[in-house]
Structure formats: structure tokens, C-alpha cells
Scaffold this active site. Sequence first.
Site, short mmCIF file in Angstrom:
data_model
loop_
_atom_site.label_atom_id
_atom_site.label_comp_id
_atom_site.label_asym_id
_atom_site.label_seq_id
_atom_site.Cartn_x
_atom_site.Cartn_y
_atom_site.Cartn_z
N ARG A 122 44.05 -53.11 -52.77
CA ARG A 122 45.17 -52.31 -52.26
C ARG A 122 45.27 -50.93 -52.93
O ARG A 122 46.33 -50.31 -52.93
CB ARG A 122 46.50 -53.07 -52.42
CG ARG A 122 46.57 -54.33 -51.58
CD ARG A 122 47.98 -54.91 -51.57
NE ARG A 122 48.04 -56.08 -50.71
CZ ARG A 122 47.86 -57.34 -51.14
NH1 ARG A 122 47.61 -57.56 -52.43
NH2 ARG A 122 47.93 -58.35 -50.33
N LYS A 144 42.67 -37.48 -47.15
CA LYS A 144 42.31 -38.14 -45.90
C LYS A 144 41.00 -38.91 -46.10
O LYS A 144 39.98 -38.33 -46.52
CB LYS A 144 42.12 -37.12 -44.78
CG LYS A 144 43.39 -36.71 -44.09
CD LYS A 144 43.03 -35.89 -42.86
CE LYS A 144 44.25 -35.52 -42.06
NZ LYS A 144 43.89 -34.76 -40.85
N GLU A 186 34.43 -24.06 -41.87
CA GLU A 186 35.74 -24.37 -42.43
C GLU A 186 36.31 -23.19 -43.21
O GLU A 186 37.53 -22.98 -43.24
CB GLU A 186 35.66 -25.61 -43.32
CG GLU A 186 35.24 -26.90 -42.60
CD GLU A 186 36.35 -27.52 -41.77
OE1 GLU A 186 37.48 -26.98 -41.77
OE2 GLU A 186 36.10 -28.55 -41.12
N LYS A 230 43.87 -24.93 -48.69
CA LYS A 230 44.00 -26.36 -48.40
C LYS A 230 45.07 -26.98 -49.30
O LYS A 230 45.91 -27.77 -48.85
CB LYS A 230 42.65 -27.05 -48.63
CG LYS A 230 42.63 -28.57 -48.33
CD LYS A 230 42.69 -28.86 -46.86
CE LYS A 230 42.65 -30.35 -46.54
NZ LYS A 230 41.31 -30.91 -46.41
N GLU A 240 50.49 -35.03 -42.72
CA GLU A 240 50.38 -34.44 -41.39
C GLU A 240 51.62 -34.68 -40.53
O GLU A 240 51.54 -34.97 -39.35
CB GLU A 240 49.13 -34.97 -40.68
CG GLU A 240 48.52 -33.95 -39.74
CD GLU A 240 47.13 -34.35 -39.27
OE1 GLU A 240 47.03 -34.89 -38.16
OE2 GLU A 240 46.15 -34.12 -40.00
N ARG A 244 50.56 -29.58 -41.80
CA ARG A 244 49.17 -29.93 -42.06
C ARG A 244 48.33 -30.00 -40.79
O ARG A 244 47.10 -29.88 -40.83
CB ARG A 244 49.09 -31.25 -42.83
CG ARG A 244 47.68 -31.60 -43.28
CD ARG A 244 47.64 -32.72 -44.29
NE ARG A 244 46.26 -33.09 -44.60
CZ ARG A 244 45.90 -33.86 -45.60
NH1 ARG A 244 46.80 -34.37 -46.42
NH2 ARG A 244 44.63 -34.15 -45.81
N ASN A 248 43.65 -28.77 -38.40
CA ASN A 248 42.79 -29.30 -37.34
C ASN A 248 42.32 -28.20 -36.38
O ASN A 248 41.76 -28.51 -35.32
CB ASN A 248 43.54 -30.38 -36.55
CG ASN A 248 43.74 -31.63 -37.37
OD1 ASN A 248 42.83 -32.13 -38.02
ND2 ASN A 248 44.96 -32.15 -37.36
N HIS A 251 39.14 -28.57 -34.39
CA HIS A 251 38.71 -29.96 -34.51
C HIS A 251 38.95 -30.79 -33.25
O HIS A 251 38.30 -31.81 -33.06
CB HIS A 251 39.40 -30.63 -35.70
CG HIS A 251 38.90 -30.17 -37.03
ND1 HIS A 251 38.95 -28.85 -37.42
CD2 HIS A 251 38.34 -30.85 -38.07
CE1 HIS A 251 38.45 -28.75 -38.65
NE2 HIS A 251 38.07 -29.94 -39.05
N HIS A 255 35.73 -32.57 -32.46
CA HIS A 255 35.53 -34.01 -32.63
C HIS A 255 34.97 -34.63 -31.35
O HIS A 255 34.15 -35.55 -31.41
CB HIS A 255 36.85 -34.68 -33.00
CG HIS A 255 37.20 -34.54 -34.45
ND1 HIS A 255 38.42 -34.92 -34.95
CD2 HIS A 255 36.48 -34.08 -35.51
CE1 HIS A 255 38.45 -34.68 -36.26
NE2 HIS A 255 37.29 -34.17 -36.61
N HIS A 268 29.22 -31.56 -38.36
CA HIS A 268 30.67 -31.41 -38.23
C HIS A 268 31.09 -29.94 -38.17
O HIS A 268 31.86 -29.54 -37.30
CB HIS A 268 31.38 -32.11 -39.40
CG HIS A 268 32.86 -31.91 -39.41
ND1 HIS A 268 33.69 -32.44 -38.45
CD2 HIS A 268 33.66 -31.21 -40.26
CE1 HIS A 268 34.94 -32.08 -38.71
NE2 HIS A 268 34.96 -31.34 -39.79
#
Length: 363
Positions: A122, A144, A186, A230, A240, A244, A248, A251, A255, A268
Site C-alpha cells: 500500500r 503521476k 516538453e 512543473k 489534477e 494541473r 496535458n 497530450h 496520446h 512520446h
Amino acid sequence: MASVIKVNLPQQFYDIAIAPGSLDQLGEYMTSLHLGKKVLLVSNPVIFQLYGERAIASLKAASFEVASYILPDGEHYKTLASIENLYNTALENRLERSATMVALGGGVIGDMTGFAAATWLRGINFIQVPTTLLAMIDAAIGGKTGVNHPQGKNLIGAFHQPRLVLIDPDVLQTLPTREFRAGMAEVIKYGVIWDAQLFAELEASQCLDEMGYIHSELIDSILTRSCQAKADVVSKDEKEAGLRAILNYGHTIGHAVESLTGYTQVLHGEAVAIGMVAAGQIAVELGMWTQQETQRQDALIEKAGLPTKLPAGLDIEAIIEALQIDKKVKAGKVRFVLPTQIGAVTVTDQVPADIIRQVLVRM
């Protein structure tokens, strides 16, 4: 030149330490965090061969007990099956809750190691030691973590913040040119969404497309300004809920391009570059920013050696369909991050499908 950037979150804070040669001080940095002695170092074959021994030597010199696990190289191995193998290694080495997983590699290694650390017992400690430009300025920061589902990128994951992000710019010297260019996507993103001065600095630079041709002062600026951007965004919105989402930018369509090409044809950063071009054109169609500004953005993307066109043969309708299972979809509507000026963007779910189609057809 060494620098430290703070990521301040409600529940915890951590440092992004940027220092040439710092890989050899990994053990010292970790000692200052008062972690348990057991460490599982996770890497891929290429990075482990280049830097694994140095990282392990530093950890052992600081009296850590070190085991290692080598994940296969590539986005297409970013799966739950790979995570299960990593769990098996954690079990074999009796990793307890005080133990630490160290990610030595690019974004794929960081995402997968972080997800394993988030879910093993956990949640155990997690350190990011990124070795690609893209991971240094983006993937390693913000917590993330996750893996891909066959139908979409990063659909399975968790937020799990690292205890430290340790960036050694020297390791970029062994980064392949194509990977360096992918990371520049980026950097350009941060210029568009947050830091107009960074964008102008990149525009003024003589060459951006290969590590060996970029002077150290610009590399320092790229790393510190991008990491600061960032950190600023993540500190204001960890999970997010609002701000935040601007990270993206590029993206959404990016994606979809990655997914439809099987995570093997397009890197990417290359997909993000294509996505930024598309987002810029959508913003122009919606009257949100000017043709001149999108031309500035696209020229900078080309200057960095990145693609501005869709891969040949990619089906436009398949892209539009893939957008519907993007993890950013809310109430059935696709959310786009769209620029309003250099250094500022907005998030909207009011983009008509015919506008998306029209822009993609031109690409």
C-alpha cells in the site's frame, strides 16, 4: 552548477536536485532522507549497463542493501504483467514498508517503478533518478505513476510522490539524439503554457536538436526553468483538480497517436509535438489565438527536429474515436488544453468534432 527546486505539497514536500555528477552521490542524498536500508533499483538493460554499477556503488557506500530488477526497454512493456514481475522481485527481497524503490531510467521506468512503489504494501518510498531529458523535466516530477491498457495510455495508475528527484545533467551525454529531441517537446510545452521567457530563449537559440550542440548554460536553463514550471503547477494542484490539467497540452491527440501506432512507431515527445501543432490549429479555428503565434510554435517545434505532421496512413476517424477513451474525458466530453497566447493556455471541452477533423485532415 547545482540547484534545488522545492515541490511543496499539502501532505509532504520534496526536492528536485539538479547537479552534475550527482549520480555518484545518490547514496548520500538518500541517507539524508532517513530511509530504511533496503533498496530495489529498477532500470532497463541499456541504462543499467551505462549507469547501474555507479548507482549501486554509491548506494552500497552509504550502507544500503541493494537489489536490482531490469525491466525490458520500451513503452510496449509498460503493462500490468511487467509490474507483477517487479512485485515478485520485491517479495523475493523482502521489501518492507521502510524500503525504497529507485527508478533509474526514463519516463517508462519512472512511471512503472512509481506505480509498483505506490501499490506494494500500500505504498513504500520511491526515488526518481531520471536519465532522459523528458523524464528530467516532466515525467519524474509530480507523482503521476501508471501503466498502459491496450486501448489507452496510462489508464491504470496512482498518484505517488517521490521522496526525491535527483537529476544529473551529465547522463544526457549518452542520450540518443532522437530521445533528446523528444524531450524538447516538453520543454517547448512549458514555454507555451507557462513561461514565455523560456519560449523566447528557445527561439533565440542557434540549435536545439542535439545535446552535443547545446551549450551548458542553455541546458541549465532548460532544466531549471522547466522543472520550476512543473513544480509550480504541481504545488498548486497535486491531483489534477484544476490547474494541473494544463500540463496535458499536446497530450490529448498525442496520446491517441501513440496508442494507434502501438507505442512503437512514435516516441512520446514526438506525439506531444504533433498534438501541440494540432492544438494550436484548433485554437486558431476557434479564434483563441493568432495564426502568427501558431506559426511561431510550429517553427520552434521544427527547429527542435520534431514532427509536425501525423504519421502516414493514420486513420483520422480512429484518432477521433480514440479521444473518447482518453483519461481526461469528463461527462463524455473531450477536454482540450488550448493556447491563448505564448505563456498561457485554457482548458475547454467545447471543441466541435468537425473542427478536430478539419485540423487533422490538414496534418
